[in-house]
Enzyme design. Structure first.
Site, PDB file in Angstrom:
ATOM      1  N   ARG A  63     -64.435 -34.345   1.874  1.00  0.00           N
ATOM      2  CA  ARG A  63     -63.006 -34.420   1.481  1.00  0.00           C
ATOM      3  C   ARG A  63     -62.734 -35.704   0.705  1.00  0.00           C
ATOM      4  NH1 ARG A  63     -59.235 -36.244   4.777  1.00  0.00           N
ATOM      5  NH2 ARG A  63     -60.197 -35.387   6.652  1.00  0.00           N
ATOM      6  N   TYR A 116     -45.099 -23.419 -15.610  1.00  0.00           N
ATOM      7  CA  TYR A 116     -45.678 -22.385 -14.751  1.00  0.00           C
ATOM      8  C   TYR A 116     -44.787 -22.191 -13.506  1.00  0.00           C
ATOM      9  CZ  TYR A 116     -48.786 -20.343 -11.302  1.00  0.00           C
ATOM     10  OH  TYR A 116     -49.302 -19.552 -10.315  1.00  0.00           O
ATOM     11  N   ASP A 188     -49.701 -31.337 -18.298  1.00  0.00           N
ATOM     12  CA  ASP A 188     -50.544 -30.218 -17.877  1.00  0.00           C
ATOM     13  C   ASP A 188     -51.153 -29.622 -19.147  1.00  0.00           C
ATOM     14  OD1 ASP A 188     -51.557 -27.736 -17.124  1.00  0.00           O
ATOM     15  OD2 ASP A 188     -50.050 -27.446 -15.565  1.00  0.00           O
ATOM     16  N   LYS A 213     -58.794 -21.925 -15.129  1.00  0.00           N
ATOM     17  CA  LYS A 213     -58.613 -21.233 -16.404  1.00  0.00           C
ATOM     18  C   LYS A 213     -59.802 -21.542 -17.333  1.00  0.00           C
ATOM     19  CE  LYS A 213     -54.704 -19.951 -14.540  1.00  0.00           C
ATOM     20  NZ  LYS A 213     -54.278 -20.958 -13.603  1.00  0.00           N
TER      21      LYS A 213
HETATM   22  C1  4LM Z   1     -50.856 -18.073 -14.667  1.00  0.00           C
HETATM   23  N1  4LM Z   1     -51.215 -20.288 -13.899  1.00  0.00           N
HETATM   24  O1  4LM Z   1     -50.072 -18.553 -15.508  1.00  0.00           O
HETATM   25  P1  4LM Z   1     -53.858 -22.783  -9.988  1.00  0.00           P
HETATM   26  N2  4LM Z   1     -50.674 -25.179 -14.542  1.00  0.00           N
HETATM   27  C2  4LM Z   1     -50.579 -24.153 -15.415  1.00  0.00           C
HETATM   28  C3  4LM Z   1     -50.851 -22.857 -14.985  1.00  0.00           C
HETATM   29  O2  4LM Z   1     -50.758 -21.862 -15.870  1.00  0.00           O
HETATM   30  C4  4LM Z   1     -51.225 -22.632 -13.636  1.00  0.00           C
HETATM   31  C5  4LM Z   1     -51.311 -23.731 -12.778  1.00  0.00           C
HETATM   32  C6  4LM Z   1     -51.040 -25.003 -13.260  1.00  0.00           C
HETATM   33  C7  4LM Z   1     -51.353 -18.961 -13.595  1.00  0.00           C
HETATM   34  C8  4LM Z   1     -51.844 -18.538 -12.399  1.00  0.00           C
HETATM   35  C9  4LM Z   1     -51.639 -17.253 -11.771  1.00  0.00           C
HETATM   36  C10 4LM Z   1     -50.148 -24.401 -16.819  1.00  0.00           C
HETATM   37  C11 4LM Z   1     -51.475 -21.300 -13.157  1.00  0.00           C
HETATM   38  C12 4LM Z   1     -51.719 -23.578 -11.343  1.00  0.00           C
HETATM   39  O3  4LM Z   1     -53.540 -21.342 -10.046  1.00  0.00           O
HETATM   40  O4  4LM Z   1     -53.322 -23.443  -8.757  1.00  0.00           O
HETATM   41  O5  4LM Z   1     -55.302 -23.118 -10.257  1.00  0.00           O
HETATM   42  O6  4LM Z   1     -53.095 -23.466 -11.260  1.00  0.00           O
HETATM   43  O7  4LM Z   1     -51.224 -16.891 -14.733  1.00  0.00           O
END
Ligand code: 4LM
Length: 412
Positions: A63, A116, A188, A213
């Site tokens: 961790r 998001y 981000d 992603k």
């Molecule tokens: C989606 N997105 O858009 P985790 N920052 C951005 C994102 O698009 C996302 C996250 C953080 C999508 C997920 C279902 C710009 C997520 C959050 O999903 O926690 O790895 O990332 O389809």
């Protein structure tokens, strides 16, 4: 002469994606080993206590740090141009750990008005429960950004291009204003990757990713990572990450290290495919508008060559009609998969209003311009002709069901 350590080498990004942060393995293994262990043995109690006291470098417990995770942190930090990075269990783990490390009750944060859905939920629902004041603002102009700032603003958080409709934010403009107020800027960078945008060049203090992603790129990991100065990353690691516990597993880090090796070639193909799909969508009578940063008319063009070095591979488009029109188009597709997430080899399509951005209230969704007829497509790595043929057959099916109607009238 070969050195034992690939940190701090001045390679081009495509080389860093393959070699960055790698240490020569004692057995000469080409691929770094996976340290799939929860804990690390101390030689004796003196060593254990010295490591806990920070008097001796070395691993303690996964961790707090793990060699496989460290290699990934070095590689992504090098790609983003920062000295350090902290790998997190998910993209949301990166968002929450990095934001909360710098915030306490009574602080204020400024957030871009569309982000998001779960980031929106975190800031608007959870932060406010702990006495952190949040202002969502359209970051199109300096005046709008400046009007949202307060003496107690600690962090400005933004995405660019914005999820889901690809609006862009001028990161240099926002950073300059935020720094006048001594606030940190966190970007981000998930949609662009460090190959297409390095927000450090525009003055961002920290940059984070949903590594789920493009960084991983194969749809088999949920992960996040945040890059920044050594001091900021140390603070995140020693406070929110260590004590809230959203650290990345070594196995996930190993998979992302593997995925990263092809980031450069993947992004090239993703972007090429997306340009063709965007062009195709724009010619469809059932499509009202296409949002794609690569179009000459898109506001992103002003930032091309400075902030952005490519249009990415996420496209959003509006259909004529209502929510049922959007659902019908998605349901007619055969190859393109209805799924949230993005940046995978597979082309994924989803309906933000009822899926990724459903945590918004209807009012916040309307204010952010996320309509019921908006569709988001993450263009994958398949042969682009097959992606377009699938869209073509779906549009044709819908048109044939309405063959006596003018195209624009099919969806009202
Ligand atoms: C989606 N997105 O858009 P985790 N920052 C951005 C994102 O698009 C996302 C996250 C953080 C999508 C997920 C279902 C710009 C997520 C959050 O999903 O926690 O790895 O990332 O389809």
């Amino acid at each position: 002469m070969r050195s034992n350590d690939n940190n701090n080498k001045r390679w081009q990004p495509a080389t860093v994606t393959i070699h960055g942060g790698k240490k020569r393995d004692e057995h000469g293994a080409l691929v770094s080993p996976l340290y799939q262990t929860a804990t690390f043995a101390f030689e004796n109690t003196a060593q254990g206590s010295a490591r806990f006291a920070g008097e001796e470098a070395g691993y303690i417990y996964s961790r707090l740090g793990n060699p496989t995770v460290t290699e990934l942190e070095h590689r992504v930090a090098a790609l983003e141009g920062y000295p350090a990075a902290a790998a997190c269990a998910t993209g949301m783990g990166a968002v929450s750990a990095s934001m909360l490390a710098f915030l306490q009750q009574g602080d204020h944060v400024v957030i871009s008005d569309a982000i998001y859905g779960c980031s929106f939920a975190l800031f608007s629902h959870l932060f406010t429960r702990f006495g952190i004041d949040v202002t969502f603002v359209d970051m199109s102009t300096p005046d709008q950004v400046r009007s949202a700032m307060r003496p107690e603003t600690q962090v400005v958080f933004l995405e660019s291009p914005v999820n889901p409709h690809l609006r862009v934010v001028d990161i240099a403009m926002v950073s300059a204003i935020a720094h006048e107020f001594d606030a940190r800027v966190i970007v981000d960078n998930t949609f662009m990757t460090p190959l297409l945008q390095q927000p450090i060049q525009q003055g961002a203090d920290l940059v984070l990713h949903s590594a789920t992603k493009y960084l991983n790129g194969h749809g088999d990991v949920v992960a996040g990572i945040v890059c920044g100065s050594a001091e900021d990353i140390e603070l995140i690691k020693l406070t929110t990450l260590k004590d809230m516990g959203a650290t990345m597993s070594p196995h996930d880090a190993w998979l992302i290290l593997r995925g990263l090796k092809t980031l450069d070639v993947r992004m090239e193909r993703h972007c090429r495919n997306a340009a063709e799909v965007a062009e195709y969508l724009q010619q469809q009578p059932l499509v009202r508008e296409v949002y794609y940063p690569g179009f000459p008319t898109h506001p992103a063009q002003r930032l091309m060559g400075t902030q952005m070095h490519g249009a990415g591979a996420v496209i959003a488009f509006e259909l004529h009609g209502d929510i049922d029109s959007a659902r019908q188009l998605l349901d007619e597709l055969e190859l393109i998969t209805i799924a949230v997430s993005l940046g995978d080899a597979e082309t994924l399509i989803q309906h933000p209003a009822s899926m990724t951005h459903s945590p918004y209230t209807p009012e916040a969704r309307a204010a952010a311009g996320i309509t019921d007829t908006l569709i988001r497509i993450s263009v994958g790595l398949e042969a682009v002709g097959d992606i377009i043929a699938d869209l073509e057959q779906a549009f044709a099916t819908i048109a044939s069901q309405h063959k006596h109607t003018q195209p624009q009238a099919i969806y009202g």
